[in-house]
Scaffold this active site. Structure first.
Site, short mmCIF file in Angstrom:
data_model
loop_
_atom_site.label_atom_id
_atom_site.label_comp_id
_atom_site.label_asym_id
_atom_site.label_seq_id
_atom_site.Cartn_x
_atom_site.Cartn_y
_atom_site.Cartn_z
CG HIS A 198 -2.52 -0.76 1.12
ND1 HIS A 198 -3.31 -1.16 2.13
CD2 HIS A 198 -3.10 -1.34 -0.33
CE1 HIS A 198 -4.04 -2.17 1.45
NE2 HIS A 198 -4.67 -1.17 0.34
CD GLU A 441 -3.23 -18.90 -14.67
OE1 GLU A 441 -2.07 -17.72 -14.08
OE2 GLU A 441 -3.82 -19.22 -14.25
CG ASP A 465 0.57 -18.02 -12.16
OD1 ASP A 465 1.77 -18.62 -10.99
OD2 ASP A 465 -0.14 -17.95 -11.80
CB CYS A 512 -4.37 -10.68 -18.20
SG CYS A 512 -4.42 -12.26 -16.93
C1 PEP Z 1 -1.08 -14.32 -14.26
O1 PEP Z 1 -0.74 -15.69 -13.65
O2 PEP Z 1 -0.47 -13.98 -15.62
C2 PEP Z 1 -2.31 -13.58 -13.85
C3 PEP Z 1 -2.82 -13.20 -14.12
O3 PEP Z 1 -2.87 -14.10 -12.53
P1 PEP Z 1 -2.54 -14.25 -11.04
O4 PEP Z 1 -0.97 -12.92 -11.49
O5 PEP Z 1 -3.42 -13.09 -10.34
O6 PEP Z 1 -1.69 -15.10 -10.64
MG MG Z 2 -1.68 -16.49 -12.21
#
Ligand code: PEP
Ligand code: MG
Length: 596
Positions: A198, A441, A465, A512
């Site tokens: 934070h 992932e 991941d 993402c």
């Molecule tokens: C990822 O693994 O790239 C992802 C977007 O999910 P998280 O970071 O929440 O595991």
């Molecule tokens: Mg992930």
């Protein structure tokens, strides 16, 4: 320490350049110990009253601080104070303190310290860095409550700062950061912290350049030492030479002008020079993040990490609670696309706090979709019912995390069909054609993507991941950070296959993971053919500028050459070259000196 220039590599947490003299702040404001004290039985009622009184006073002072900073912080960052208020209202914590006073006759201040310490320990043991950081919030709030017992007098941070200075500290809590007078503090360098804290979020919101990982020896700097903080490249320079000062003064000016100009582009389409449009979406965790997403021109929610929202409830939230949450999210997004990832609990994420499920090797255990299908199907079904019902109110899509086989998708689809039949029987309204997407992932899902793509409506590549499991490294382990290489040709190969499978099956594909927010990789991802990039809202502006400066033909050429490379270093070299040619104003800011 000599007055010679010295450069240290540190971790940037808030972009910007700060040049100035230092002021050291100790951390004695944090209460780390309260001597044990007992009271007589007849005094417990009085101790309980003191406890509740302290909670009330602390709440009032947080509300006042919130009010004072109202127009200085982004709405989403004001939520940090709500987190602090929530800690003060946490029934488990309150009951714990009351029990310690009632049954063990502990004095109020000891009971508060002891109960919150247990809370801190649970949070600190969680592998998920976001949640681990919440331990700092609890310690922070506890210290504020204990101020009422005079165990922590005379440490007002504001009073300690005079003139315009760069703050140097071992650690800064979020409320200390919020208290830093913006007219006096140019930036800060701390030893302990992380980009997900934070404190870091607040620094970014306050536009205060900041770095963490400052070497401990720098805590002993003479107070008037001149330093430079480079919150872009993660550099801390002590006693800069005149030449370095000139370079950084110019850089600071350029960066300021640049960031202001970027915000003016929030409404513009992310369109390449040759007319290729990319959707820019946001990764968010709570309703309050929608304001920030809109401010930076996010067109959709590309990833709603639903597991984080579960934390706001004392137990896994009911169908009704989740239905309301997802419906409200759609409403705040004005009907625009919202991709809700189903619970990604397990492994490094939230095991202790949500399900209290323990494993020897959690990264390779019952995580994400596995946990939902094998051990917690009841909770999973509740979430799916809530999503199906909320889907009536906007463009809601369901995304499945941690897939490794087609059977998992088939099983989820069967469950969804069962739930639809249930809802139909109950005459409850639900979305009949809700889209389902697969997160790619794990290496297995990327290698099986030709079989996965025909079963779903979209794909989203979770590079965080994907890199972790492909490179066989723990993504939170500092010792192997050097192998955290999104541009490794092995990763690009998996991304490339995923994009091809999406195109062949006429579905869209997004990225993402964190890779989507790094300007260095934007040309690569575009060139590989990704349709959407989803990232933390604050990164949207810089990525939009890269896309708008780029030609798709150049990006495609880069991607095809990158796929032939043998190492991440070679790919990065080519990416740096293209970035320097197309967006020199960004290259100058983000590219590390050793890669120029
Ligand atoms: C990822 O693994 O790239 C992802 C977007 O999910 P998280 O970071 O929440 O595991
Ligand atoms: Mg992930």
């Amino acid at each position: 320490m000599s007055s010679q220039e010295k450069v240290f590599q540190v971790t940037p947490i808030s972009p910007g350049i700060a040049i100035g003299k230092t002021i050291k702040i100790g951390t004695s404001h944090l209460v780390e110990h309260v001597p044990e004290r007992f009271v007589a039985e007849h005094e417990t009622a009085n101790e309980l009253e003191k406890f509740h009184d302290a909670i009330k006073k602390t709440k009032n002072s947080i509300n006042q601080l919130k009010e004072r900073l109202k127009n200085k912080l982004a709405t989403s960052d004001e939520a940090i104070f709500d987190t602090h208020l929530m800690i003060l209202e946490d029934m488990a914590l309150i009951t714990d303190v009351e029990n310690l006073i009632n049954t063990e006759h502990k004095a109020a201040e000891c009971a508060i310290f002891e109960a919150s310490e247990r809370y801190v320990k649970v949070l600190e043991d969680i592998a998920d860095p976001y949640l681990r950081e919440r331990a700092a919030d609890v310690r922070d709030v506890r210290s504020r409550v204990l101020e009422n017992f005079h165990v922590n007098e005379g440490n007002s941070l504001e009073k300690n700062i005079s003139g315009r200075r760069i703050v140097v500290a071992d650690e800064l809590t979020p409320s200390e950061t919020a208290h830093l007078p913006q007219d006096k503090v140019l930036g800060f360098a701390v030893n302990v912290g992380s980009p997900t804290s934070h404190t870091a979020i607040l620094a970014r919101s306050m536009r205060m350049p900041a770095v963490v990982g400052m070497p401990e020896e720098l805590m002993n700097l003479d107070p008037d030492t001149e330093i430079i903080i480079d919150g872009f490249a993660g550099r801390l320079i002590i006693n800069p030479s005149d030449h370095t000062l000139d370079i950084y003064s110019l850089k600071a000016q350029e960066a300021n002008d640049f960031y202001s100009s970027l915000l003016e582009e929030a409404e513009l389409l992310a369109e390449t020079q040759d007319g290729f449009i990319v959707q820019l979406a946001g990764n968010i965790e709570k309703l309050e993040d929608v304001g920030e997403l809109k401010k930076f021109g996010g067109e959709a929610v590309g990833l709603f990490r639903s597991e984080i929202s579960f934390l706001s409830y004392p137990a896994p939230p009911s169908e009704e609670e989740q239905f309301k949450l997802y419906k409200e999210l759609l409403s705040r997004m004005d009907g625009r696309m919202v991709v809700v990832r189903t619970l990604d609990v397990g492994g490094d994420k939230l095991n202790d706090s949500v399900f209290r499920h323990q494993e020897q090797n959690p990264f390779l255990g019952l995580r994400g979709i596995r946990l939902c299908l094998k051990a917690k199907q009841d909770i999973f079904r509740t979430q799916l019912r809530a999503l199906l019902r909320a889907g009536v109110y906007g463009d809601l899509k369901i995304m499945l995390p941690m897939l490794t086989s087609v059977h998992e998708i088939v099983e989820v689809k069967n469950i969804i069909e069962e739930l639809k039949t249930e809802l139909k029987k109950e005459k409850t309204d639900f979305s009949r054609k809700i889209s389902i997407g697969a997160m790619i992932e794990t290496p297995a899902s990327a290698l099986l993507v030709d079989h996965i793509a025909p079963l779903v409506d979209f794909l989203s590549i979770g590079t965080n991941d994907l890199v972790q499991y492909t490179m066989a490294i723990d993504r939170s382990n500092d010792l192997v950070t050097y192998l955290y290489q999104p541009a490794n040709p092995a990763i690009l190969e998996l991304i490339g296959r995923t994009v091809i499978a999406a195109k062949e099956n006429n579905i869209w594909v997004s990225v993402c993971g964190q890779m989507a927010s790094d300007p260095l990789y934007t040309p690569l991802l575009l060139g590989l053919g990704v349709n959407e990039l989803s990232m933390d809202p604050a990164s949207l502006s810089i990525i939009r500028r890269v896309i708008r400066s780029l030609k798709m033909s150049e990006a495609e050429f880069l991607a095809s050459e990158a796929l032939k490379c043998k190492s991440s270093v070679d790919v990065r070299k080519m990416s740096v070259e293209l970035l320097r040619k197309t967006v020199p104003e960004i290259a100058d800011i983000i590219i590390m000196e050793n890669e120029r």
